[in-house]
Write an enzyme that holds these catalytic residues in place. Structure first.
Site, PDB file in Angstrom:
ATOM      1  CG  HIS A 118      -0.409  -0.535   3.215  1.00 35.85           C
ATOM      2  ND1 HIS A 118       0.019   0.741   3.550  1.00 35.85           N
ATOM      3  CD2 HIS A 118       0.465  -1.168   3.476  1.00 35.85           C
ATOM      4  CE1 HIS A 118       0.975   0.470   4.368  1.00 35.85           C
ATOM      5  NE2 HIS A 118       0.867  -0.387   4.281  1.00 35.85           N
ATOM      6  CG  ASP A 119      -0.923   4.250   1.096  1.00 37.74           C
ATOM      7  OD1 ASP A 119      -1.245   4.971   0.995  1.00 37.74           O
ATOM      8  OD2 ASP A 119      -0.746   3.189   2.281  1.00 37.74           O
ATOM      9  N   GLY A 136       4.741  -0.905   3.037  1.00 33.24           N
ATOM     10  CA  GLY A 136       4.410   0.455   2.568  1.00 33.24           C
ATOM     11  C   GLY A 136       4.823   1.381   3.061  1.00 33.24           C
TER      12      GLY A 136
END
Length: 261
Positions: A118-119, A136
């Site tokens: 994520h991200d 992440g």
């Protein structure tokens, strides 16, 4: 696209000439651009934004829920740029409330079994070899190569045109234009082969080498080296990019390699 053995949610926006092979599942709130090929047994979940002329191979999972216990179901996305290839069983998670999206740029190659958490923000022209894993909130520039089985710590940044050797554990930021190797991960030279392949002239490569000699081979701390580089080296886009990367580093840049006797 007319493939009766694939499931495509009515709310997905699929360009007319996209090819979707059997047994693939495409969820709601997905966009796929012209000319993209989706292999068999691919799962594309809500929030995927896939560009034109991409190739996604069997077993890949795009835009799954983040593997982050802080994620509370906020509506986030994954963006994949044009002409990017994602090979077998790669997994790319969508964003959280931190950045709200995960981004992979144009003309990238994400090889089999890679994981992008994520991200993560990934630039254009990157190559991630098999089993490379990004935690992440990682930021990676353009034309970065990760060899096989590289593991990147959360919140790490890797600069443009860097090369990280296979099996490396990336715990610190990796500046632009360099080769990173050894354990712990260290500067072992500039990525001269990659730079030549991308059209950098010999004089420009020497300039980058001279900057990193000051940073890594003259026993200065990072602040001293940055001041000397700024004072002694002619202002160029490459010099300024290196200085900006050093000054912006949140985790600290990787060290130089010194052999012990």
């Amino acid at each position: 696209m007319n493939q009766p053995l694939a499931y495509v949610h009515p709310g997905a926006k699929i360009a007319k000439n996209v090819v979707i092979e059997p047994f693939t599942t495409i969820h709601n709130n997905v966009t796929i651009g012209e000319g993209t090929w989706i292999g068999s047994n691919v799962t594309i979940m809500e929030g995927a934004r896939i560009g034109k002329n991409c190739n996604i191979f069997p077993g890949a999972v795009i835009s799954a829920t983040p593997q982050d216990l802080k994620y509370k179901g906020e509506e986030t996305t994954v963006h994949i740029g044009n002409n990017t290839t994602i090979r077998e069983c790669a997994t790319i998670n969508k964003g959280t409330s931190d950045r709200m999206k995960t981004v992979i740029g144009k003309n990238c190659l994400i090889m089999a079994y890679c994981h992008v958490a994520h991200d993560c923000f990934i630039g254009d022209g990157c190559i991630f070899s098999n089993n490379s894993t990004l935690a992440g909130h990682v930021t990676i520039g353009n034309n970065v190569v990760l060899a096989g089985m590289v593991a990147v710590h959360q919140f790490v940044s890797i600069g443009n045109h860097a090369f990280v050797t296979g099996g490396s554990l990336v715990r610190k930021d990796v500046p632009p234009f360099v080769k990173a190797a050894r354990e712990p991960l260290s500067y072992v030279g500039i990525n001269s082969i990659g730079l030549r392949r991308r059209g950098f002239e010999a004089g420009k490569i020497r300039e980058v080498q001279n900057i990193y000699r000051i940073l890594y081979q003259r026993n200065y701390n990072n602040s001293q080296a940055a001041s000397i580089i700024e004072a002694e080296m002619e202002a160029t886009p490459e010099r300024d990019e290196i200085l900006q990367f050093i000054r912006d580093s949140q985790r600290g840049i990787m060290k130089g390699y010194f052999s012990s006797n």
